[in-house]
Scaffold this motif. Sequence first.
Motif, PDB file in Angstrom:
ATOM      1  N   ASN A 204      50.115  59.130  51.375  1.00 39.20           N
ATOM      2  CA  ASN A 204      48.533  59.771  51.360  1.00 39.20           C
ATOM      3  C   ASN A 204      48.550  61.043  51.895  1.00 39.20           C
ATOM      4  OD1 ASN A 204      45.714  60.277  51.145  1.00 39.20           O
ATOM      5  ND2 ASN A 204      45.042  58.375  52.125  1.00 39.20           N
ATOM      6  N   GLY A 285      48.110  50.513  47.912  1.00 44.45           N
ATOM      7  CA  GLY A 285      47.174  51.300  47.460  1.00 44.45           C
ATOM      8  C   GLY A 285      47.295  51.867  46.087  1.00 44.45           C
ATOM      9  N   TYR A 324      38.371  53.078  47.631  1.00 47.75           N
ATOM     10  CA  TYR A 324      39.224  53.980  47.996  1.00 47.75           C
ATOM     11  C   TYR A 324      40.683  53.409  47.712  1.00 47.75           C
ATOM     12  CZ  TYR A 324      41.424  57.383  51.387  1.00 47.75           C
ATOM     13  OH  TYR A 324      42.118  58.378  51.786  1.00 47.75           O
ATOM     14  N   GLY A 325      41.410  54.149  46.984  1.00 51.85           N
ATOM     15  CA  GLY A 325      42.753  54.129  46.603  1.00 51.85           C
ATOM     16  C   GLY A 325      43.438  55.259  45.813  1.00 51.85           C
ATOM     17  N   ASN A 326      44.756  54.973  45.537  1.00 53.41           N
ATOM     18  CA  ASN A 326      45.379  56.006  44.897  1.00 53.41           C
ATOM     19  C   ASN A 326      45.106  55.990  43.269  1.00 53.41           C
ATOM     20  OD1 ASN A 326      47.366  57.915  44.624  1.00 53.41           O
ATOM     21  ND2 ASN A 326      49.089  56.893  44.060  1.00 53.41           N
ATOM     22  N   TRP A 330      43.290  59.286  46.046  1.00 54.77           N
ATOM     23  CA  TRP A 330      42.657  58.840  47.232  1.00 54.77           C
ATOM     24  C   TRP A 330      41.513  60.021  47.422  1.00 54.77           C
ATOM     25  CZ3 TRP A 330      44.913  55.006  49.706  1.00 54.77           C
ATOM     26  CH2 TRP A 330      46.309  54.746  49.276  1.00 54.77           C
ATOM     27  N   TYR A 360      42.776  48.535  46.272  1.00 57.09           N
ATOM     28  CA  TYR A 360      41.605  49.231  46.763  1.00 57.09           C
ATOM     29  C   TYR A 360      41.157  48.580  48.031  1.00 57.09           C
ATOM     30  CZ  TYR A 360      38.398  45.144  45.240  1.00 57.09           C
ATOM     31  OH  TYR A 360      38.067  44.009  45.130  1.00 57.09           O
ATOM     32  N   GLN A 373      38.594  54.119  57.718  1.00 54.82           N
ATOM     33  CA  GLN A 373      39.154  52.804  56.992  1.00 54.82           C
ATOM     34  C   GLN A 373      39.075  51.481  57.696  1.00 54.82           C
ATOM     35  OE1 GLN A 373      42.845  53.315  54.982  1.00 54.82           O
ATOM     36  NE2 GLN A 373      42.753  55.442  55.437  1.00 54.82           N
TER      37      GLN A 373
END
Length: 417
Positions: A204, A285, A324-326, A330, A360, A373
């Motif tokens: 990230n 992620g 939230y995640g890739n 992000w 996620y 987070q």
Amino acid sequence: MRTTILSIFIFIVSFQQTFSQAIEVIEPYHIRTIQFRGTSAQSQLPIIQLGQRLQLSFDDINGDESDYYYKIDHYNFDWTPTDLSKGEYLDGFDDVRIETYENSFNALQLYSNYFFTIPNRETRGLKKSGNYLLTILDDDRNVVFTRKFMVIERVLSVAVEIKRARDIRKIDEQQVVQFTVNSPELLLINPKQNVKTMVMQNSNLKTAIVDLVPQYTIGSELIYRYDQEAAFEGGNEFLFFDNKDIRSATNGVRRVQLNDLYENFLYTDVDRSTRPYTFAPDINGNFLVRNLYAENQDIEAEYVVMHFNLQYFEDLGDKELHIYGNFNNWTIDETTFMRYNKESDSYQNARLFKQGFYNYKYVLVNRDGSIEQGPISGNFWQTENDYTVLVYYRAPGSRFDRLLGEGIGNSTTINNN
């Protein structure tokens, strides 16, 4: 309140683009499922060696076979443009139309899947290491979206260790990255000034630590033994859903509904911050597009409206709650916002995802765009995370920052020594 926070966040991004040149343009709604990878099977920040292949694919759900083009620019460590001409870092040329695309097949949502690789006939390769920005443009040469990637020369070796925090107040929550850079063949002149490092958790780039300098030198080794300066919140294992079989409920999908598109309703998630840590395998992620019955995942996977539901009873104040995640690099935007539903006393979101396996988590977003987070997922020192350390060097008189070393660590080997 939501509009205000997003407006402030957009201003911050615009400010960064104007003054630091770290241009990162978020894709519009009709561009979905951007998969950008180098040697990894999953889509994540590509870090490739000189000569290795780079792959990008994305969907346009307008399905109108639009023309898209790509260009490549070289950047310094701090994402300011280098002084190199295009011919110095690029073998061939860019500003090339993406010629390879296919239309969706047997899917309710029409879309066109665009894809290309580098090297190719026009862009034969990259000649310099360092940071790069790939820009996708439309037929009017407007920027559609951008993605960052890195090219490395493996000249330096980097040994990485993951430690628990020394601060007793953070020892149960944080993971600290310590590393050593060894340069047996290349003399690193004035390393405190000329050597730059970047430390990332789970690839990230948005949460990377970039201001570390070597604390001391032993022979050809640069030693980085920081504690709080190199500490990351441990976080928690990512939640997931898998809807490779779109028509049936699964371990994560509670209910399936068919309207204009398939809609999947996930089980209700809860606040995990006060619960004991429990290991659950994840892919940190990332995501993987897949359809159980498809021969070609890229054009046969369906688009599904995924319904998220979270019970969280703490007062948010002026903060927002997002997924939230890739899956979208992000990024926090309108599509990730969790809206409060008074009837169910929970936060909900309905977002379009291409069929597959996704990680996620839920995060809080402050008014300045910063992300927390821990409040919902919790922070645990035991959490499994990947860490990457990148080492750049600019020799005296050089015109750009070379990327010369990469070290990889994982918190499964964490210790408190």
